[in-house]
Structure formats: C-alpha cells, structure tokens
Design a protein around this motif. Structure first.
Motif, PDB file in Angstrom:
ATOM      1  N   GLY A  32       0.814  -1.219   0.000  1.00 16.78           N
ATOM      2  CA  GLY A  32       0.000   0.000   0.000  1.00 16.78           C
ATOM      3  C   GLY A  32       0.841   1.260   0.000  1.00 16.78           C
ATOM      4  N   LEU A  33       1.924   1.268   0.774  1.00 15.09           N
ATOM      5  CA  LEU A  33       2.813   2.431   0.789  1.00 15.09           C
ATOM      6  C   LEU A  33       3.463   2.659  -0.573  1.00 15.09           C
ATOM      7  N   GLU A  34       3.853   1.565  -1.235  1.00 15.33           N
ATOM      8  CA  GLU A  34       4.499   1.704  -2.547  1.00 15.33           C
ATOM      9  C   GLU A  34       3.504   2.215  -3.587  1.00 15.33           C
ATOM     10  N   ILE A  35       2.280   1.706  -3.565  1.00 16.13           N
ATOM     11  CA  ILE A  35       1.256   2.202  -4.507  1.00 16.13           C
ATOM     12  C   ILE A  35       1.032   3.693  -4.276  1.00 16.13           C
ATOM     13  N   ASN A  36       0.966   4.070  -3.018  1.00 19.16           N
ATOM     14  CA  ASN A  36       0.763   5.476  -2.663  1.00 19.16           C
ATOM     15  C   ASN A  36       1.884   6.352  -3.202  1.00 19.16           C
ATOM     16  N   THR A  37       3.121   5.907  -2.993  1.00 16.02           N
ATOM     17  CA  THR A  37       4.276   6.692  -3.451  1.00 16.02           C
ATOM     18  C   THR A  37       4.306   6.812  -4.973  1.00 16.02           C
ATOM     19  N   LEU A  38       4.096   5.689  -5.662  1.00 15.61           N
ATOM     20  CA  LEU A  38       4.161   5.711  -7.125  1.00 15.61           C
ATOM     21  C   LEU A  38       3.018   6.524  -7.734  1.00 15.61           C
ATOM     22  N   ALA A  39       1.891   6.659  -7.011  1.00 13.38           N
ATOM     23  CA  ALA A  39       0.778   7.444  -7.543  1.00 13.38           C
ATOM     24  C   ALA A  39       1.011   8.941  -7.392  1.00 13.38           C
ATOM     25  N   ILE A  40       1.705   9.351  -6.333  1.00 14.44           N
ATOM     26  CA  ILE A  40       1.889  10.791  -6.098  1.00 14.44           C
ATOM     27  C   ILE A  40       3.009  11.368  -6.971  1.00 14.44           C
ATOM     28  N   ILE A  41       3.950  10.526  -7.431  1.00  8.03           N
ATOM     29  CA  ILE A  41       5.078  11.035  -8.227  1.00  8.03           C
ATOM     30  C   ILE A  41       4.607  11.755  -9.502  1.00  8.03           C
ATOM     31  N   PRO A  42       3.705  11.172 -10.328  1.00  5.49           N
ATOM     32  CA  PRO A  42       3.249  11.931 -11.517  1.00  5.49           C
ATOM     33  C   PRO A  42       2.513  13.216 -11.161  1.00  5.49           C
ATOM     34  N   ILE A  43       1.812  13.229 -10.027  1.00  5.39           N
ATOM     35  CA  ILE A  43       1.096  14.448  -9.636  1.00  5.39           C
ATOM     36  C   ILE A  43       2.089  15.552  -9.295  1.00  5.39           C
ATOM     37  N   ILE A  44       3.191  15.192  -8.616  1.00  7.29           N
ATOM     38  CA  ILE A  44       4.202  16.207  -8.271  1.00  7.29           C
ATOM     39  C   ILE A  44       4.869  16.751  -9.529  1.00  7.29           C
ATOM     40  N   SER A  45       5.209  15.855 -10.474  1.00  4.97           N
ATOM     41  CA  SER A  45       5.961  16.285 -11.666  1.00  4.97           C
ATOM     42  C   SER A  45       5.051  16.709 -12.817  1.00  4.97           C
ATOM     43  N   MET A  46       3.784  16.948 -12.554  1.00  3.95           N
ATOM     44  CA  MET A  46       2.826  17.276 -13.608  1.00  3.95           C
ATOM     45  C   MET A  46       3.105  18.633 -14.241  1.00  3.95           C
TER      46      MET A  46
END
Length: 345
Positions: A32-46
């Motif tokens: 769950g933590l890894e899914i969370n991290t990988l999902a927020i990365i594109p939002i930060i670099s958008m």
C-alpha cells in the motif's frame, strides 16, 4: 494530463492509503505504501518544470528509502519471531528501525529536510495532498504499532520537530515552505502524545487535517504563494482575508479557536504524566510558530489603511476554483473548541 489517467492516479493514491490502513500483514502494508508513493510522483511532476522534477526525485528517493527500511524491519521481526503480523512487533532493533522509517515518511525532525523542498517544487493543491492525505498511511501504522515503538525516541523526535518546525519557519517568505515547517511542528505534537494517549493523537490528526486544508485552500483561492502576495488579499476578497486571519490564529493555537484544543489537552496530559520539562519545551516552541503565524496575519489583514494601498492588484477575474471543500472545512477548523468535553469523554 488526460482525465482518464488523472482518475487512475487519484484512485491509486486513495487505494494505497486504504490498503495500508486496513492491513494486518506487513507485506500488504508495504505494498500500500508503494502504490501510494508511485501514484503521487506523476502528480508532483505534472508541471513539467525542472523544479517539479527535482521535487519528485527527492520525494521518491526519500519515500523509497523509508519503505525499504520498513520492509527490512518487518523482515527482521519475522525472522526472529516467525510472524508478519503488524500488531506483534516485539523485536527492539526492528522497532527502532520502524520508528526511524515512519518518521522519515512523515517528515519528523531530524529527517525532515525533504519536506520543505518538495512542497516548494509543487503546486499548492499537490502540497495540500502531501501535507494531509500522505500523512494518513504512516500515521495509521504508528497507531497500530505504538504499543511496541520506543516512547523515548518518539518523544525526543517530537520535541525536536516542534522546535525545528517553529525555528525553520521564521526565515521563510514562501507560503509553501512556511506551511511545510508548520506541518513539521504539528507532527511533533502528535509524536509526543502518541506513546501516552492515542485518542488525543487521533483528535489532533483530524483537527490538523481540517486546519491545513482550510489554510491551503484559502491560499489557492486567493492565489497567494508568498507573503507579499498575501498583502493584497483584502483588496481581492475581504471575506477571504478574514477567514485567512482566523485560520492562521487557529493553527497557531490561540483560544477560543479550534487549534487551542489539541495543544491544551497535550500539555495537560504531559504534565499529568510528570513530563513537565517536555511540556515546557513544547509550549515555548509553539511561541516560535505563533510568531510567524502572527506575522502572516499582520501582513494580510492588520496593516491596511482605510484607503486602497498603492500596489499592483491581482486581476479580479471570476473565481473558477471550487469553494465547496473550504466551505465544509472552515467551520470545524475555527469553532470546535466548545465541543472539547464531547470529543474527549
């Protein structure tokens, strides 16, 4: 970004936190933590700027290191005890490693250096997600394992965070960095009370989420990214400037606003547990945070003359940002103090 891709990313962000908060097996919590991290990365670099790419890289490296440490500590506990149950972390070394990893994920001092830099490289909305939703998964793990985590380390980290969170915000002019240090200070209060009374921790977390959401959304609506931008908020929207001032005072912990409730209860509990020195340090460190909150309030609403100031106004376009979230969050972020006996007892 395509609406379909954006919907998938937001769904993954939500799902990762829910998986971590609802799991009893360490591997499921880590997934769950890894899914969370990988999902927020594109939002930060958008935003596709060098600063946002740098922020995404820093966030990824920090969170990946913390997740790897969590997996390592759980493997060590499983090797020595034969169980992967989150509630049965009984190995001292594994518990120390887990505490360090969870505090790194949250941004507690002395592992806080990534948080101001990451927030500064993102948009206001993304910074709101990082300081609110992204705290839920690590905090749920702390709540599940708090009986086994070393209390001295948590209390020392909480004291350090409250001091650094107040001290670091004094020299900032960017609102995202100021709110990052504010988040570090609030997490310090939560870390101090975590090994003593978890119901106050949950209440503090809920009030922190409400107050931070109100603060960020008011900055989004007024398009204020620096202290200088806040000085023209009154000319754009007097009601928004009033809400901004009250929210700042509430986050600072002034009565009779909501933010006074967790500080009052935490200091009372610390003195009850004969941790008078810790309570004194926490109370004095909150004065540092209160100073830059009052400075923001002074700039945004208290330096105005009856005439319009001779500054370049922000254009008064029709607001396109939805205000429903702020309408829901503002009343509890300001006026919950009279309900303190109902919430605690």
């Amino acid at each position: 970004m395509s609406p379909l891709i954006y919907m998938i990313i937001i769904s993954s962000l939500t799902t990762g936190t829910i998986i971590t908060a609802s799991s009893h097996h360490w591997l499921m919590a880590w997934i769950g933590l890894e899914i969370n991290t990988l999902a927020i990365i594109p939002i930060i670099s958008m935003q596709h700027s060098p600063r946002s790419t740098e922020a995404a890289t820093k966030y990824f490296l920090t969170q990946a290191a913390a997740s790897a440490t969590i997996l390592f500590s759980s493997m060590m506990n499983a090797w020595l005890t034969g169980t992967w149950n989150i509630l049965q972390m009984t190995t001292d070394t594994a518990n120390i490693l887990l505490t360090v990893a969870l505090t790194m994920k949250l941004g507690l001092a002395p592992l806080h250096f990534w948080l101001p830099e990451v927030l500064q490289g993102t948009s206001m909305t993304t910074a709101l997600i990082i300081t609110t939703w992204q705290k839920l998964a690590p905090m749920s793990l702390i709540l599940m394992t708090v009986n086994n985590l070393p209390p001295k380390i948590l209390i020392i980290m909480g004291l350090t965070s409250s001091i650094i969170g107040g001290w670091g915000g004094l020299n900032q002019t960017q609102m995202r960095k100021i709110l990052a240090y504010s988040s570090i200070a609030h997490l310090g209060w939560m870390a101090v009370i975590a090994p003593i009374m978890t119901n106050i921790l949950i209440m503090n977390l809920a009030l922190y989420l409400m107050m931070t959401t109100t603060m960020f959304w008011s900055l989004v609506l007024s398009k204020s990214k620096t202290i200088q931008n806040m000085s023209t908020t009154w000319t754009t929207s007097p009601a928004m400037a009033t809400i901004l001032l009250l929210t700042l005072l509430s986050i600072g912990g002034l009565p009779p606003l909501t933010g006074f409730m967790p500080k009052w209860l935490i200091l009372e509990e610390l003195t009850t547990q004969t941790l008078t020195a810790a309570a004194t340090v926490m109370a004095l460190s909150s004065l540092l945070s209160l100073f830059f909150y009052l400075r923001l309030g002074y700039v945004s609403t208290l330096t105005l003359s009856p005439n319009s100031p001779q500054t370049k106004y922000k254009w008064r376009f029709k607001p396109t940002t939805p205000t429903l979230l702020m309408s829901i969050m503002t009343p509890p972020a300001l006026f919950l103090l009279p309900l303190t006996p109902m919430i605690i007892f």
